[in-house]
Each structure stands twice: as C-alpha cells, then as structure tokens.
Design an enzyme around this catalytic site. Sequence first.
Site, mmCIF file in Angstrom:
data_model
loop_
_atom_site.group_PDB
_atom_site.id
_atom_site.type_symbol
_atom_site.label_atom_id
_atom_site.label_comp_id
_atom_site.label_asym_id
_atom_site.label_seq_id
_atom_site.Cartn_x
_atom_site.Cartn_y
_atom_site.Cartn_z
ATOM 1 N N MET A 30 0.815 -1.218 0.000
ATOM 2 C CA MET A 30 0.000 0.000 0.000
ATOM 3 C C MET A 30 0.853 1.275 0.000
ATOM 4 O O MET A 30 0.351 2.377 0.212
ATOM 5 C CB MET A 30 -0.970 0.013 1.190
ATOM 6 C CG MET A 30 -1.925 -1.169 1.221
ATOM 7 S SD MET A 30 -2.927 -1.289 -0.316
ATOM 8 C CE MET A 30 -2.954 -3.083 -0.536
ATOM 9 N N CYS A 31 2.134 1.130 -0.259
ATOM 10 C CA CYS A 31 3.088 2.236 -0.219
ATOM 11 C C CYS A 31 3.083 2.996 -1.553
ATOM 12 O O CYS A 31 3.064 2.379 -2.620
ATOM 13 C CB CYS A 31 4.463 1.616 0.008
ATOM 14 S SG CYS A 31 5.574 2.655 0.921
ATOM 15 N N HIS A 32 3.101 4.326 -1.500
ATOM 16 C CA HIS A 32 3.113 5.123 -2.727
ATOM 17 C C HIS A 32 4.476 5.075 -3.416
ATOM 18 O O HIS A 32 5.506 5.038 -2.760
ATOM 19 C CB HIS A 32 2.768 6.589 -2.402
ATOM 20 C CG HIS A 32 1.369 6.752 -1.931
ATOM 21 N ND1 HIS A 32 1.019 6.570 -0.617
ATOM 22 C CD2 HIS A 32 0.228 7.047 -2.601
ATOM 23 C CE1 HIS A 32 -0.295 6.767 -0.493
ATOM 24 N NE2 HIS A 32 -0.796 7.053 -1.671
ATOM 25 N N MET A 65 8.963 4.535 5.294
ATOM 26 C CA MET A 65 9.019 3.157 4.787
ATOM 27 C C MET A 65 10.291 2.940 3.957
ATOM 28 O O MET A 65 10.888 1.863 3.998
ATOM 29 C CB MET A 65 7.784 2.813 3.944
ATOM 30 C CG MET A 65 6.488 2.704 4.728
ATOM 31 S SD MET A 65 6.603 1.861 6.332
ATOM 32 C CE MET A 65 7.176 0.229 5.851
ATOM 33 N N GLU A 66 10.713 3.979 3.230
ATOM 34 C CA GLU A 66 11.937 3.873 2.438
ATOM 35 C C GLU A 66 13.156 3.705 3.352
ATOM 36 O O GLU A 66 14.040 2.883 3.077
ATOM 37 C CB GLU A 66 12.095 5.114 1.551
ATOM 38 C CG GLU A 66 11.217 5.126 0.312
ATOM 39 C CD GLU A 66 9.722 5.315 0.578
ATOM 40 O OE1 GLU A 66 9.353 5.736 1.706
ATOM 41 O OE2 GLU A 66 8.918 5.058 -0.326
ATOM 42 N N ASP A 110 23.203 -12.502 4.183
ATOM 43 C CA ASP A 110 23.476 -13.367 3.025
ATOM 44 C C ASP A 110 24.966 -13.561 2.811
ATOM 45 O O ASP A 110 25.428 -14.662 2.518
ATOM 46 C CB ASP A 110 22.856 -12.741 1.771
ATOM 47 C CG ASP A 110 23.114 -13.572 0.522
ATOM 48 O OD1 ASP A 110 22.910 -14.805 0.574
ATOM 49 O OD2 ASP A 110 23.518 -13.013 -0.502
#
Lengths: 158, 158, 158, 158, 158, 158
Positions: free
Chosen positions: B74-76, B112-113, B127
């Site tokens: 739902m992130c723009h 969010m970024e 990793d």
Amino acid sequence: MSLTHFNEEGRARMVDVGEKDDTKRVAVARGYIEMKKETIEAIKQGAIKKGDVLAVAQVAGIMGAKKTSDIIPMCHNIFLSGCDIEFQIDEENSRVYITAKAKTVGKTGVEMEALTAVSTAALTIYDMCKAIDKEMIIGDIKLIEKKGGKSGHFVRSD
Amino acid sequence: MSLTHFNEEGRARMVDVGEKDDTKRVAVARGYIEMKKETIEAIKQGAIKKGDVLAVAQVAGIMGAKKTSDIIPMCHNIFLSGCDIEFQIDEENSRVYITAKAKTVGKTGVEMEALTAVSTAALTIYDMCKAIDKEMIIGDIKLIEKKGGKSGHFVRSD
Amino acid sequence: MSLTHFNEEGRARMVDVGEKDDTKRVAVARGYIEMKKETIEAIKQGAIKKGDVLAVAQVAGIMGAKKTSDIIPMCHNIFLSGCDIEFQIDEENSRVYITAKAKTVGKTGVEMEALTAVSTAALTIYDMCKAIDKEMIIGDIKLIEKKGGKSGHFVRSD
Amino acid sequence: MSLTHFNEEGRARMVDVGEKDDTKRVAVARGYIEMKKETIEAIKQGAIKKGDVLAVAQVAGIMGAKKTSDIIPMCHNIFLSGCDIEFQIDEENSRVYITAKAKTVGKTGVEMEALTAVSTAALTIYDMCKAIDKEMIIGDIKLIEKKGGKSGHFVRSD
Amino acid sequence: MSLTHFNEEGRARMVDVGEKDDTKRVAVARGYIEMKKETIEAIKQGAIKKGDVLAVAQVAGIMGAKKTSDIIPMCHNIFLSGCDIEFQIDEENSRVYITAKAKTVGKTGVEMEALTAVSTAALTIYDMCKAIDKEMIIGDIKLIEKKGGKSGHFVRSD
Amino acid sequence: MSLTHFNEEGRARMVDVGEKDDTKRVAVARGYIEMKKETIEAIKQGAIKKGDVLAVAQVAGIMGAKKTSDIIPMCHNIFLSGCDIEFQIDEENSRVYITAKAKTVGKTGVEMEALTAVSTAALTIYDMCKAIDKEMIIGDIKLIEKKGGKSGHFVRSD
C-alpha cells in the site's frame, strides 16, 4: 574463516553453485513486530471483523520471498516451490510473531527467501499501522530451521 | 482508532494523498544485525583489506529504498530525492548498526523507504556472512526521526 | 470443494509443488479487444505501412508472460521455455483476437503465463490506441488448452 | 486519424507529455470474471469465514496498478496518488465484478493504471480458483470514467 | 540465413528451448569505458583509499545479469548458477576494462547475461563519474568465450 | 576533483537533489552495434518484409529507459516525460547506429536514461541476431547532448 562471496580482487561475486546437486530444501525463519496495545487491538479487530492487516502482510511476505534475488545482490534466482507464513499474536508482549517457511528443489538453500518473507511482512504491518503508531519495532529476525543440501539439518537451539 | 489503509468493504486500499502538499520530507531509521565475534572480525578485516561486505550492503540498501513501493503493497511510488546509509560496528555487543536516511520532496513521508533500506542492508549482510554464521539476528529496526508533512517533527525518545 | 491456496489460518499461501514431476507443459489462452471500425483500420494500416501496434503488443505480451509470478501473488516463478502470440483481426466484429501459447518443462502449469500474455497484449493495444478510441473493451479471456502434468489434457469445448 | 505513439520511422515512442500541466486526474475501470456457481460459492464462503480470495486480488490489483508503466511499454511512470478496488458478486450471472479507481496529480491520465488494476485482480482470482474451475472467463474490461487533463470529463454511456 | 526469433506472422517470439538438454554453460563477455586521465585517477584513488566506484559497478553488474530476461524481450528467464566480474585499469588508454563471466546449468546459453553484466557495470561507472566527466565512452562490448550446449566451444579470435 | 557519489565513510550514496529546481531536461545518447554484412542484410530484409528486429529493440530501449533507476544503483527514480529512439543503418561499416532521446521535467538530468536506452536496444539486437552472428560488437556509446539544469547546455564536439 573467509567469506566466500568475494573474488580474488576482493570484490563481491555470486558464488557458483553449478556443481551442487538438486535437492529438496526447506528453511524456516521467524521475527516479530512490537507495537502499542492499541495497535495490536486494532489489528485483532480488523482480522475478526474487517480490514485484515495480516492478510495483506501475508501476500506481501510471499511476494517478497519471490523477489529475494532481486533485492539481495549476491543471492541466486532460484525456483521457489512453496512458501507459507503464519502469524501469532503475543498479547502479553504486544507483539505479532511472523514465521515464514520457504521450500525449493534446487542447488542452493532458501534461508534468504524465508528471512526476506518475514522482513517484508513485518515492514508491511508497519506501513499499514504507522498512522496510529510511529514507535513499532521490528526485531529478532533469525533462521529457525534449515534442511537439505550438504550442510545438513540445522535447528536453532534457543 | 482506526486504520486508514482499509476501504468500506474492509479491504486494503492505497490511501489518496493527492490533496497533500509537496513538502521536503526526511526520515531516519535504524537497526542492527548481531553475529559471532568471528563474523564481525571477518567483516572488519574485509573492510580494511579487501572484500567489503558493508559496501555491498550499502548498495543493496539504497536500491532497496528505491524498490519500497514495489515491495510494500500500500506504499506510494514516490520520487526519492536522496538516500544514504551509515554503519557502526559495536564490538562489545558484536553488532553492526545500520542507519538509513531517506529524503523526498513530495506528498507523503519516507519512513518506509528508510526502514526498507535498513532491512535490506541487514539481509544482505546476513546473506554474505551466512556461510560462516547461521545464527545472526536482525533486530531493533525502528524509526528514529521524521520531518516534513502535517504530522510535524517526530524524534524517538529512547 | 475447497481452494488450495489457503493455509489453516485461512490466509493465502503459495502451494508447495516440490513433489510434482518435471514434465513438459503447454497452455494456450485467448481473448479479444473490441474497438471502433476506425481504430481497427488505423491498426491495420500501421501493420501494413508503418507503426505496428501489434508488434509492440507482441513484445509486451511476451515480457508480461515472463513477469507473471511477479504480478500474480501466489504464482510460482517458473522457467518459461517458450512463448508466442498470434493476432487475428475480425473485421466483422471489429475485434483483434489475441492467442498466446506458453511452454515450460517444470513442476507446475503455465496457464497463468498464457493468460497474462493475452491480458498484457490487450492492455498494450488499448494504451496505444486510446488517443483515438476511449471505448475499447477487453473481453473473453480464457484458457483454450492445457497439456502436461497430472491433470491431463484439457481442451475447452466452446 | 493517426496514432500518436509512433515516430517518423513508424516505430513506437513514449509520447512527450512534458508540456502538459500537472492536474488532478481520476480514472475508473471495470470488468468481471465469470465462473461456475460452485466457484462463486467457494469465494463467498472464504470471504465470510476464512480464506479471502478477494483480499488477495485486491492487493494484487493495487500492486499491479503501481507496476503499470513497467508492464505497458509506452506508458509513463507516473506517481499514483491513490488506488482502490471494489468487488461486487453478481450471483445471477455467476460473476465477480471488479471496479478500480486510480488517482494522480500529474501530466498524464491514469486510465491504464485503473485498467491494469482490474486486469491483475481478475487474473489473481483466476489463479486462486483454477484448481476447482478451468473454465472461468475474464470479460468486459473497459474505462468507465476519466477526469482531469485537457480531454475533459469522459463518462461511458452504456 | 533467417532469424529464429520471429514467428510466421513475422512478429517476435521467445524461441522454444524445451527440447534442449540441461547442460553446464559458461559465457565470458568484455568491454571498456574510456575516460579522462583525471577520472581514471579519481577511480583509482577511491579504490585504494575510500569510495570504490568499481565495487558499486561490480554489484550493479551482477544484479544486472540476474535482470537480463526482464530487460531483453526475447531472452529466457534462466537460473544463473554463478556470476563474477573483473576490472582492469588500462592507464595508457585511460580505460577500465570490464570482464564478466556468467554460468548456468540449463537449456540455453548465458551470453546475454554476461553482456548485460558488462553493460550495466559500464553504465554504473558512467553514472558515478559523470559529475566530473561528461565525455566518457562505453565501447567494444563483445562475447569472448562461450561453452556448453550444442553450438560447441566458441572462443573469439581477436 | 572528487566524486560526489560517496559519503564520509567512503561508501556510495544517492546524492540529494531535493534542493534543485524542477526544470525541463533533455539528453541524447548514441552508440552502435557492428555485425557481419549478412546480419545487417537479415535485419534490413526483416524491417522491410517481416520480422522487424529494430521494432523489438525500440520497445526494449524505451522500457529500459524507464528501468534505469532500478538498474543503476545510485540513479534517481525520476518521472520520464518522453523517450524516443532512432536507428540508422551504416552499410559501409556494417553498423546499426542507435540514437535515444530522453526527456523529463524534474530535479536531475536524464543522460543515464538515454544511455541505458541505447545500451538496452543494442543488447536486444544482439540477442535477436546471435543465432547467426556471434561476433557482433557494441561500441561508442556516449552522451551527445544534454540540456536543462544548472550545468547548462552540453553538446559533444566530436
């Protein structure tokens, strides 16, 4: 001990797994997102009534697992034969626990896929609840179990 | 309190931010990855001599920040005007701390970024070190600071 | 009858196909896009003289087939061994029919890849003609044939 | 009438919209997926009890809208300010109707985003139900309404 | 001689490789980026002291190799079993030579992956140095060696 | 001279362009792919009769331009307002020249988009002709012109 992900110039490479056998491989990873009591409550109500944050996080986590090799630079682009995610709400600590299982039949393990699924699901929960809670914490993301391949069966002790 | 990410049917939507102003926005997020002493040592030696795990994690984190709207449902899909990541090695606790700063000039925040950058950098370190350490833990990913937009200046207290 | 795509919590999962055999699999899907007479005429003239809408749609459809598992949440990321698309212009009904064939050697069918190819090709035609026709309709997208795997040979009757 | 998507050599180009104004733009698209009575029933039961096919389709549709410019070759990569999807079950015709609304503040319309959202949601429903129904049909995908920009307000008449 | 990438309508298709055997395949590609003396000097100093342009280009090249089938329309989405990149600085000609090796066990060759790795690494060097040098030239990208599959062992003569 | 793409720790960052003005920006890049006479002939025949390699390369190049920030690690994800590609066949030297023009209205230049378009188009031609010619060479990819932004109008002299 030396890291296998570097070439002789000391720069990163994608390790060659062409000689490895195709075997069934499973990995399980877990982590949590901690939040305010009210936020956990909003998630629970949504899950019961309508507006299921965890259903969206589930989809995001599975899609994230499929994107792992696109996100993690030295990760192989494997065929993922299956992926599932489970959520457990720990009301005492106000946490949602996220457990992801990834499976493949291939030449390399799927722990990165399981870990990426957990991580993406947690970020999605964060995104969907951030309007009501800016202080959530994503924590304790780790490998729980890993089967298949020459390194044998790993089960985390704690 | 209700979650804004759901429509009247109770299903997820991408919240409309079309009415919001374009303002400068900054977000800072932080987290760590904890590992064995030997693993931290291998990273440090690589950083000094050759084989810089953190350089790869840096690139992965910044590319991860740009992929945020592709990963988080739902992130723009915003224009990211800048992104940087810093690493601090905490030898006492055998942790690498990851701090990401994301910036935009736009209609919605960039937390969010920043969080995705931290998360992707941590997974990348995992990793690249997993051949020598299967018990690493990614933890304490949280928003540290957020500026711009109508919700004002947020600084995490702890 | 129950849907296999859900786990015990009732949330979506990617079904495990690790036990299935690698077999040759083929799927054919078809659909159409209906438009004004003038729009079909513009496409036909382009195809003959210059400006081939269908050549662009062909490329988009094949690339769309390869992106299927990135677009459809519970779809496996399979190796696509081949993909082709054909267009037929039905002047009477003012439609372009799109037929896509997808092939793999793997553990799961390729009907979603064929359907996604048709769907992407149709959307591309829409995009390239929308300046002259806002009333196009994409319709009747369905599976025509499916071979390989334990469910046997399916051929649509109508 | 000529198609604007071609250059003087007759090959496709991405039309320059740099001279257009940033305006608020909205597009609404609709389509359906038709299936057996039993399949509709399975979806309905899932939606009520557990296993919500439409919740997964909703997430896929919104993520699909954000991927539009990555899927449709000549489509601009715009900032999507909002996106929502609604489902209506038409039991008489055994169809699920999908309506998507996309919004932007930008230099070009969002009809392709709305159409891609409908298309992706329909394909996702197909994928999740295909184990019990191979004869589903995706149909009648079209633009319903379009506002903003110099071409004015379009409302489909039928 | 005819091109295999076209179907009977003369439009592009993804050639079917389903009948081919899974064999080990290797491809090596090379190219260079030429720049001002000062730019080469800045890269060298960075590589020695801090700010390693080539480390970023290495990561980009390997990630580019994994994206090949997403970028090149008719290219198969293969499993890449390994990938490595080497840089050589040719001070006399003021060039950085980029050599990429790609490996797979599969039905089709990996020359496109090796070429895409070289190309992406070169573009990344360009991007990181363009603030101080607008006249860099990317040149001489070609296949050096190719092993595996029915076309045998190819080694470029010059 | 120092490279702006590195932070104080000497690791890569995405340079902050948030302070820059939104201006119209254009960039033109060019390069070629050299091949055997027979290969050029096959391309020309295809372009005239059927099987247009350059039409596929055109689509790939434009889609590649839109993917630039996904491929080049420190590149900003800008809105591309327009993109076009031209091919010129130089029979004397047996080359296809590729010229790409990219445009934006934004805070940062589009030279990387133009260069990536050229590079992707060249790789696509390579892919489609490699069955008949393994010795093609991609060369001389460079910036031809750049307008907009504070660095002024750049036109390559040679």
